[in-house]
Design a protein around this motif. Sequence first.
Motif, PDB file in Angstrom:
ATOM      1  N   ALA A  95      41.923  42.668  30.110  1.00 54.06           N
ATOM      2  CA  ALA A  95      42.607  43.958  30.000  1.00 54.06           C
ATOM      3  C   ALA A  95      43.220  44.408  31.319  1.00 54.06           C
ATOM      4  CB  ALA A  95      41.641  45.023  29.494  1.00 54.06           C
ATOM      5  N   GLU A  96      42.711  43.854  32.426  1.00 51.42           N
ATOM      6  CA  GLU A  96      43.163  44.315  33.744  1.00 51.42           C
ATOM      7  C   GLU A  96      42.820  43.258  34.791  1.00 51.42           C
ATOM      8  OE1 GLU A  96      42.605  48.590  35.889  1.00 51.42           O
ATOM      9  OE2 GLU A  96      40.810  47.736  34.978  1.00 51.42           O
ATOM     10  N   PHE A  97      43.785  42.940  35.647  1.00 46.43           N
ATOM     11  CA  PHE A  97      43.463  42.047  36.756  1.00 46.43           C
ATOM     12  C   PHE A  97      44.301  42.393  37.974  1.00 46.43           C
ATOM     13  CE2 PHE A  97      46.458  39.478  34.150  1.00 46.43           C
ATOM     14  CZ  PHE A  97      47.437  39.166  35.082  1.00 46.43           C
ATOM     15  N   TRP A  98      43.744  42.030  39.137  1.00 44.66           N
ATOM     16  CA  TRP A  98      44.369  42.279  40.429  1.00 44.66           C
ATOM     17  C   TRP A  98      44.897  40.971  40.982  1.00 44.66           C
ATOM     18  CZ3 TRP A  98      40.343  44.788  38.385  1.00 44.66           C
ATOM     19  CH2 TRP A  98      40.270  46.168  38.528  1.00 44.66           C
ATOM     20  N   ILE A  99      45.990  41.061  41.709  1.00 47.73           N
ATOM     21  CA  ILE A  99      46.563  39.915  42.400  1.00 47.73           C
ATOM     22  C   ILE A  99      46.558  40.258  43.887  1.00 47.73           C
ATOM     23  CG2 ILE A  99      48.585  38.430  42.657  1.00 47.73           C
ATOM     24  CD1 ILE A  99      49.401  39.423  39.803  1.00 47.73           C
ATOM     25  N   PHE A 100      45.895  39.413  44.668  1.00 42.82           N
ATOM     26  CA  PHE A 100      45.764  39.640  46.107  1.00 42.82           C
ATOM     27  C   PHE A 100      46.405  38.506  46.881  1.00 42.82           C
ATOM     28  CE2 PHE A 100      41.987  41.613  44.243  1.00 42.82           C
ATOM     29  CZ  PHE A 100      42.020  42.870  44.816  1.00 42.82           C
ATOM     30  N   ALA A 101      46.934  38.807  48.035  1.00 47.49           N
ATOM     31  CA  ALA A 101      47.255  37.769  49.010  1.00 47.49           C
ATOM     32  C   ALA A 101      45.904  37.276  49.530  1.00 47.49           C
ATOM     33  CB  ALA A 101      48.101  38.341  50.137  1.00 47.49           C
ATOM     34  N   THR A 102      45.676  35.988  49.442  1.00 45.47           N
ATOM     35  CA  THR A 102      44.380  35.431  49.835  1.00 45.47           C
ATOM     36  C   THR A 102      44.035  35.781  51.281  1.00 45.47           C
ATOM     37  OG1 THR A 102      44.701  33.651  48.272  1.00 45.47           O
ATOM     38  CG2 THR A 102      43.042  33.300  49.958  1.00 45.47           C
ATOM     39  N   ARG A 103      45.019  35.728  52.160  1.00 40.81           N
ATOM     40  CA  ARG A 103      44.762  36.034  53.573  1.00 40.81           C
ATOM     41  C   ARG A 103      44.213  37.451  53.754  1.00 40.81           C
ATOM     42  NH1 ARG A 103      42.242  34.879  57.232  1.00 40.81           N
ATOM     43  NH2 ARG A 103      42.822  35.572  59.277  1.00 40.81           N
ATOM     44  N   VAL A 135      44.552  47.479  48.585  1.00 38.99           N
ATOM     45  CA  VAL A 135      44.982  46.265  49.302  1.00 38.99           C
ATOM     46  C   VAL A 135      45.604  45.205  48.389  1.00 38.99           C
ATOM     47  CG1 VAL A 135      43.269  46.620  51.120  1.00 38.99           C
ATOM     48  CG2 VAL A 135      42.712  45.121  49.193  1.00 38.99           C
ATOM     49  N   ARG A 136      45.693  45.458  47.113  1.00 39.20           N
ATOM     50  CA  ARG A 136      46.248  44.491  46.157  1.00 39.20           C
ATOM     51  C   ARG A 136      47.733  44.256  46.426  1.00 39.20           C
ATOM     52  NH1 ARG A 136      49.576  47.287  43.068  1.00 39.20           N
ATOM     53  NH2 ARG A 136      49.197  49.488  42.703  1.00 39.20           N
ATOM     54  N   ALA A 137      48.196  43.093  46.005  1.00 41.65           N
ATOM     55  CA  ALA A 137      49.638  42.838  46.014  1.00 41.65           C
ATOM     56  C   ALA A 137      50.247  43.379  44.721  1.00 41.65           C
ATOM     57  CB  ALA A 137      49.914  41.346  46.150  1.00 41.65           C
ATOM     58  N   GLU A 138      49.536  43.153  43.617  1.00 41.57           N
ATOM     59  CA  GLU A 138      49.954  43.632  42.295  1.00 41.57           C
ATOM     60  C   GLU A 138      48.710  43.896  41.463  1.00 41.57           C
ATOM     61  OE1 GLU A 138      52.822  44.331  40.706  1.00 41.57           O
ATOM     62  OE2 GLU A 138      54.070  43.827  42.419  1.00 41.57           O
ATOM     63  N   LYS A 139      48.894  44.662  40.408  1.00 43.74           N
ATOM     64  CA  LYS A 139      47.822  44.882  39.446  1.00 43.74           C
ATOM     65  C   LYS A 139      48.454  44.841  38.062  1.00 43.74           C
ATOM     66  CE  LYS A 139      44.121  48.106  38.264  1.00 43.74           C
ATOM     67  NZ  LYS A 139      43.514  49.402  38.642  1.00 43.74           N
ATOM     68  N   TRP A 140      47.822  44.083  37.171  1.00 44.75           N
ATOM     69  CA  TRP A 140      48.316  43.986  35.800  1.00 44.75           C
ATOM     70  C   TRP A 140      47.339  44.706  34.891  1.00 44.75           C
ATOM     71  CZ3 TRP A 140      46.462  42.286  31.166  1.00 44.75           C
ATOM     72  CH2 TRP A 140      47.399  42.125  30.143  1.00 44.75           C
ATOM     73  N   THR A 141      47.862  45.537  34.015  1.00 47.27           N
ATOM     74  CA  THR A 141      47.062  46.232  33.008  1.00 47.27           C
ATOM     75  C   THR A 141      47.688  45.987  31.651  1.00 47.27           C
ATOM     76  OG1 THR A 141      46.519  47.939  34.623  1.00 47.27           O
ATOM     77  CG2 THR A 141      46.114  48.479  32.339  1.00 47.27           C
ATOM     78  N   ASP A 142      46.869  45.706  30.676  1.00 46.74           N
ATOM     79  CA  ASP A 142      47.346  45.427  29.319  1.00 46.74           C
ATOM     80  C   ASP A 142      48.202  46.596  28.839  1.00 46.74           C
ATOM     81  OD1 ASP A 142      47.744  44.919  26.630  1.00 46.74           O
ATOM     82  OD2 ASP A 142      45.673  44.338  26.255  1.00 46.74           O
ATOM     83  N   PRO A 143      49.457  46.352  28.542  1.00 48.13           N
ATOM     84  CA  PRO A 143      50.344  47.443  28.124  1.00 48.13           C
ATOM     85  C   PRO A 143      49.933  48.063  26.791  1.00 48.13           C
ATOM     86  CG  PRO A 143      51.501  45.331  28.040  1.00 48.13           C
ATOM     87  CD  PRO A 143      50.158  45.076  28.634  1.00 48.13           C
ATOM     88  N   THR A 144      49.142  47.354  25.972  1.00 53.63           N
ATOM     89  CA  THR A 144      48.705  47.925  24.689  1.00 53.63           C
ATOM     90  C   THR A 144      47.566  48.911  24.884  1.00 53.63           C
ATOM     91  OG1 THR A 144      47.158  46.117  24.250  1.00 53.63           O
ATOM     92  CG2 THR A 144      49.423  45.865  23.433  1.00 53.63           C
ATOM     93  N   ASP A 145      46.953  48.939  26.071  1.00 56.74           N
ATOM     94  CA  ASP A 145      45.878  49.890  26.364  1.00 56.74           C
ATOM     95  C   ASP A 145      46.429  51.207  26.913  1.00 56.74           C
ATOM     96  OD1 ASP A 145      43.959  48.156  25.508  1.00 56.74           O
ATOM     97  OD2 ASP A 145      43.238  47.610  27.489  1.00 56.74           O
ATOM     98  N   ALA A 146      47.722  51.276  27.152  1.00 52.74           N
ATOM     99  CA  ALA A 146      48.314  52.471  27.770  1.00 52.74           C
ATOM    100  C   ALA A 146      48.348  53.642  26.825  1.00 52.74           C
ATOM    101  CB  ALA A 146      49.732  52.154  28.236  1.00 52.74           C
TER     102      ALA A 146
END
Length: 146
Positions: A95-103, A135-146
Amino acid sequence: RYEANLAQAQEFEAFASDAMSQSLLLVPGVYRSRQFQKKFGESLTRIEYKLDLKFRDTGNLYIETAETWHENVCKRPAGIYHKSNPWLYVIGDFAEFWIFATRCLQRAFECKKYSFVQTPTSDGFLLPLDVADQVRAEKWTDPTDA
């Protein structure tokens, strides 16, 4: 139990990869073979994926730094320190995940500001969700949960 966890983790890799290709126009190319994952990491584009089913209860993301695939083997660098040198680290659930630069996560770990955790199969640290959002680069959230 291992096989069930592995199947669910692989399903998350495919799910997150598809979501990222649709929303970010980034096509990760996930590897399925254990041999390819050991040698090259989890994806063609050096993205590391981690399914975290506890973050909603704990308020933290568990960022992996080392792992072992067998209890009689020493832990080796993994996650943000995998030998494939991942440039992105994707963690969350369906339903939700974060995308980080590994560094960025490596710097967070190296500052020793966050709680270090050891389990029989992995080492890592706990990144509070409020910090993750900063500190995330992006965050994805399920658009059907909005």
